[in-house]
Design a protein around this motif. Structure first.
Motif, PDB file in Angstrom:
ATOM      1  N   PRO A  38       0.824  -1.223   0.000  1.00 32.68           N
ATOM      2  CA  PRO A  38       0.000   0.000   0.000  1.00 32.68           C
ATOM      3  C   PRO A  38       0.851   1.264   0.000  1.00 32.68           C
ATOM      4  N   HIS A  39       0.413   2.257  -0.815  1.00 34.31           N
ATOM      5  CA  HIS A  39       1.114   3.538  -0.867  1.00 34.31           C
ATOM      6  C   HIS A  39       0.067   4.623  -1.150  1.00 34.31           C
ATOM      7  N   SER A  40      -0.515   5.113  -0.104  1.00 37.61           N
ATOM      8  CA  SER A  40      -1.589   6.104  -0.249  1.00 37.61           C
ATOM      9  C   SER A  40      -1.075   7.441  -0.746  1.00 37.61           C
ATOM     10  N   GLY A  41       0.201   7.660  -0.628  1.00 36.13           N
ATOM     11  CA  GLY A  41       0.771   8.947  -1.030  1.00 36.13           C
ATOM     12  C   GLY A  41       1.131   8.992  -2.499  1.00 36.13           C
ATOM     13  N   SER A  42       1.007   7.829  -3.209  1.00 31.22           N
ATOM     14  CA  SER A  42       1.394   7.796  -4.623  1.00 31.22           C
ATOM     15  C   SER A  42       0.278   8.395  -5.474  1.00 31.22           C
ATOM     16  N   SER A  43       0.677   9.192  -6.482  1.00 30.71           N
ATOM     17  CA  SER A  43      -0.303   9.828  -7.364  1.00 30.71           C
ATOM     18  C   SER A  43      -0.578   9.008  -8.610  1.00 30.71           C
ATOM     19  N   VAL A  44       0.184   7.853  -8.785  1.00 28.78           N
ATOM     20  CA  VAL A  44      -0.006   7.032  -9.980  1.00 28.78           C
ATOM     21  C   VAL A  44      -0.676   5.698  -9.663  1.00 28.78           C
ATOM     22  N   SER A  45      -0.647   5.319  -8.384  1.00 29.03           N
ATOM     23  CA  SER A  45      -1.236   4.036  -8.008  1.00 29.03           C
ATOM     24  C   SER A  45      -1.405   3.991  -6.497  1.00 29.03           C
ATOM     25  N   GLY A  46      -2.246   3.128  -6.052  1.00 27.98           N
ATOM     26  CA  GLY A  46      -2.430   3.015  -4.606  1.00 27.98           C
ATOM     27  C   GLY A  46      -1.413   2.082  -3.968  1.00 27.98           C
ATOM     28  N   VAL A  47      -0.493   1.515  -4.765  1.00 33.25           N
ATOM     29  CA  VAL A  47       0.542   0.609  -4.258  1.00 33.25           C
ATOM     30  C   VAL A  47       1.909   1.145  -4.656  1.00 33.25           C
ATOM     31  N   VAL A  48       2.921   0.513  -4.087  1.00 33.23           N
ATOM     32  CA  VAL A  48       4.306   0.909  -4.399  1.00 33.23           C
ATOM     33  C   VAL A  48       4.618   0.502  -5.828  1.00 33.23           C
ATOM     34  N   THR A  49       5.185   1.449  -6.606  1.00 33.52           N
ATOM     35  CA  THR A  49       5.609   1.188  -7.984  1.00 33.52           C
ATOM     36  C   THR A  49       7.046   1.696  -8.161  1.00 33.52           C
ATOM     37  N   VAL A  50       7.624   1.320  -9.312  1.00 28.07           N
ATOM     38  CA  VAL A  50       9.005   1.742  -9.580  1.00 28.07           C
ATOM     39  C   VAL A  50       9.098   2.296 -10.977  1.00 28.07           C
ATOM     40  N   SER A  51      10.094   3.176 -11.155  1.00 27.09           N
ATOM     41  CA  SER A  51      10.457   3.696 -12.472  1.00 27.09           C
ATOM     42  C   SER A  51      11.842   3.185 -12.810  1.00 27.09           C
ATOM     43  N   ILE A  52      12.043   2.751 -14.081  1.00 29.53           N
ATOM     44  CA  ILE A  52      13.299   2.097 -14.451  1.00 29.53           C
ATOM     45  C   ILE A  52      13.876   2.743 -15.687  1.00 29.53           C
ATOM     46  N   GLY A  53      15.160   3.154 -15.592  1.00 28.07           N
ATOM     47  CA  GLY A  53      15.866   3.672 -16.749  1.00 28.07           C
ATOM     48  C   GLY A  53      16.808   2.611 -17.272  1.00 28.07           C
ATOM     49  N   VAL A  54      16.774   2.371 -18.583  1.00 30.12           N
ATOM     50  CA  VAL A  54      17.578   1.299 -19.184  1.00 30.12           C
ATOM     51  C   VAL A  54      18.557   1.904 -20.179  1.00 30.12           C
ATOM     52  N   ALA A  55      19.818   1.426 -20.111  1.00 25.07           N
ATOM     53  CA  ALA A  55      20.838   1.838 -21.089  1.00 25.07           C
ATOM     54  C   ALA A  55      21.621   0.599 -21.503  1.00 25.07           C
ATOM     55  N   SER A  56      22.016   0.560 -22.790  1.00 23.96           N
ATOM     56  CA  SER A  56      22.765  -0.598 -23.294  1.00 23.96           C
ATOM     57  C   SER A  56      23.810  -0.115 -24.284  1.00 23.96           C
ATOM     58  N   THR A  57      24.975  -0.798 -24.294  1.00 23.74           N
ATOM     59  CA  THR A  57      26.073  -0.431 -25.196  1.00 23.74           C
ATOM     60  C   THR A  57      26.993  -1.617 -25.394  1.00 23.74           C
TER      61      THR A  57
END
Length: 610
Positions: free
Chosen positions: A557-576
């Motif tokens: 649960p994450h009541s403070g999130s503006s995108v979902s009511g649960v904990v979410t993550v953002s992921i940046g991907v780089a490859s070389t």
């Protein structure tokens, strides 16, 4: 006639005795001077003149005596000079002591002829008895010729018979008596030479030789005199033998003297103490035998000074005792073996470790007593030290005792000296220390909260994989992950709940990211970094999407999130591809930019091109 001739025989025997006395001081030999030989001729010639005074008168101008025997004796003892000198003196006496006549001239000439013949015969390399027989026969033959020429044929047979009988008897007696005196003289000379030789040997033996009889010293060689502190051997003569024996040894020495002199026993070597003239006591080794000395029973003893040897033995014993005390006091176990691997010494600590007493081990072969040591590092170390003559040190585990030992082996001429002690406790401590260091090392690369790799471990991992990818030409991808609105989560639920949230996310990441070559690390705060070696951009994006969906599916649960009511993550991907384009820093920048773009929408994954 017989009376006068027998008188000549007696005079000849007396002359032989006197001649031997004269020559006794210095024998005539091949090396004697001509003058010495002529002296023999002079003596014999003078005696021939005496014999002519007792001659038998055959006629007014003709006499008969045994002067030819004197010439033979002169030839025997004086050789050519003696024979010629004697014959000249006798011939001159025949001409001057009796009326001058043709007979005197003939007789003198006959004497000279006998002298010449005897002189020649004395030079022959014949046996002695053959030369004597030849000289007697020649002399008697020449006299016989004179008699045949000058004597009346009617009395000639009787005269020649008497002459030959008396001459032969006189020659035999002279020969026997001369041989007897010569043999006696030779025996006396040999005895004197033997005594001189023996005395020279005794005087020059480098050990003390003492002869004592009736309790007093009758002989002492120079070495013995020096040993006893005397100025010369003469100073020792007549001194009581017990004067030089230590009082405590008197009973033993008296018994040995009795056994030597009365029982004729050989006294074996025995240690005694002697007292020198200056009062100092020395240690000696004495052997003795019974001998006859100047007609009386005596003891000959050989005395060897062993003071230095005894002192060295005492010093060696003291050194051994000191060494033993040191070896018994050290903490190490110690034993020594000879070149045949037989125990020669075992200290108390070695008895304890080996479980055997020194009495059980000394003299026994180490491999027979401890066969389990064969083909172990102990065996190899001992063999190497003995064969290559160099010290060897080894630490090894001995399985039968389940213990560790440190062994140091030192070779010597006598064999091998071995020090060893139990290092099991030390090895255990070293193992524990190693494990602790490894644990500390591991902790230094782990995040204390989540148990994931920390930033330090991440940096090292990324560097290794970059270098590997550059070498092998393989791609490398990096995921940077951030928990959305985590600060609000902490503000809403508290920091303790925030820590639990971080742990849960870390566990989900560990579950979703599979592969031993991949690393998940806590990059900082609520950020995580994932290294994907060998992964190109698209596989990395798919992995990122699985992670995003997995975290959201946890339903924290994450009541403070503006995108979902649960904990979410953002992921940046780089490859070389390392080495082909950019550098490792560029990879981090690309991942960070992708994460920044992703945070604009939240709960998503965004990637850059290879």
């Amino acid at each position: 006639m017989f009376k006068e001739l027998l008188t000549d025989v007696t005079l000849i025997l007396v002359f032989l005795f006197v001649l031997h006395l004269v020559l006794e001081s210095k024998a005539i030999c091949a090396a004697s001077t001509i003058w010495r030989r002529m002296q023999v001729g002079i003596v014999n010639g003078a005696y021939g003149l005496i014999l002519m005074q007792f001659a038998v008168r055959i006629t007014d101008t003709l006499i008969m005596d045994l002067r030819h025997i004197v010439i033979v004796l002169a030839a025997r003892y004086g050789g050519v000079p003696g024979a010629l000198t004697a014959s000249l003196i006798i011939a001159a006496g025949r001409l001057t002591m009796f009326p001058f006549s043709t007979t005197a001239v003939i007789s003198s000439s006959n004497v000279l002829l006998s002298g010449l013949l005897c002189a020649w015969l004395s030079t022959r390399k014949w046996p002695s008895w053959q030369r004597l027989v030849a000289m007697h026969a020649t002399s008697m033959g020449s006299v016989t010729i004179i008699f045949i020429y000058l004597v009346d044929p009617q009395v000639l047979p009787l005269l020649l018979t008497c002459f030959w009988i008396i001459s032969v008897l006189a020659g035999l007696m002279a020969q026997w008596y001369s041989s007897m005196l010569t043999e006696k003289k030779e025996m006396a000379n040999k005895l004197a030479q033997s005594e001189a030789f023996n005395r020279a040997i005794l005087d020059n033996v480098p050990e003390a030789i003492i002869i004592h009889a009736d309790g007093h010293i009758v002989y002492c060689n120079p070495f013995g005199a020096r040993l006893m502190g005397a100025v010369s051997s003469r100073k020792m003569l007549g001194e009581p033998i017990l004067q030089f024996i230590h009082p405590d040894d008197h009973p033993l020495v008296l018994e040995r003297i009795r056994q030597i002199t009365q029982e004729r026993k050989h006294a074996e070597a025995m240690e005694e103490r002697l007292v020198r003239l200056d009062g100092t006591v020395i240690d000696v080794e004495v052997t003795g035998i019974s001998i006859e000395y100047n007609g009386q029973s005596a003891s000959l003893v050989v005395v060897k000074d062993i003071t230095s040897r005894k002192r060295q033995a005492r010093m060696l014993a003291e050194a051994h005792e000191r060494t033993s005390n040191i070896l018994e006091s050290i903490a190490d176990a110690f034993f020594s073996v000879d070149r045949h691997w037989r125990f020669t010494y075992v200290n108390r600590e070695a008895e304890r470790v080996l479980g055997r007493s020194k009495e059980m081990l000394i003299g026994c072969v180490i491999w027979d007593e401890f066969p389990r040591v064969m083909h172990t590092k102990f065996h190899d170390a001992y063999q190497e030290a003995m064969q290559h003559d160099r010290s060897v040190s080894v630490q090894t585990y001995f399985e039968p005792l389940d213990e560790w030992f440190e062994v140091r082996a030192f070779p010597s001429k006598e064999g091998l000296s071995v020090y060893f002690h139990n290092i099991t406790d030390r090895k255990q401590a070293e193992l524990e220390l190693k494990q602790l260091n490894e644990e500390l090392q591991r902790y230094s690369y782990l995040d204390g909260l989540t148990g994931l790799a920390n930033r330090r471990a991440f940096d090292l991992k990324l560097l290794r994989e970059w270098e590997k990818g550059a070498e092998e030409g393989t791609p490398l991808s990096l995921l940077l992950l951030d928990i959305d609105y985590f600060k609000l989560y902490n503000d809403t639920y508290g920091h303790e709940a925030g820590d639990r949230c971080l742990k849960q996310v870390a566990e989900k990441l560990t579950e979703l990211v599979v592969g031993t070559d991949r690393m998940i690390s806590r990059y900082g705060g609520e950020e995580f970094a994932i290294v994907l070696p060998g992964a190109a951009l698209m596989p990395a994006m798919r992995q990122a999407e699985r992670i995003r969906a997995g975290v959201e599916s946890m339903g924290i649960p994450h009541s403070g999130s503006s995108v979902s009511g649960v904990v979410t993550v953002s992921i940046g991907v780089a490859s070389t591809r390392p080495g082909a384009e950019g550098d490792m820093k560029s990879l981090l920048i690309d991942a960070d930019r992708a994460l920044y773009r992703c945070k604009e929408r939240r709960n998503c994954a965004s990637g850059g091109t290879e």
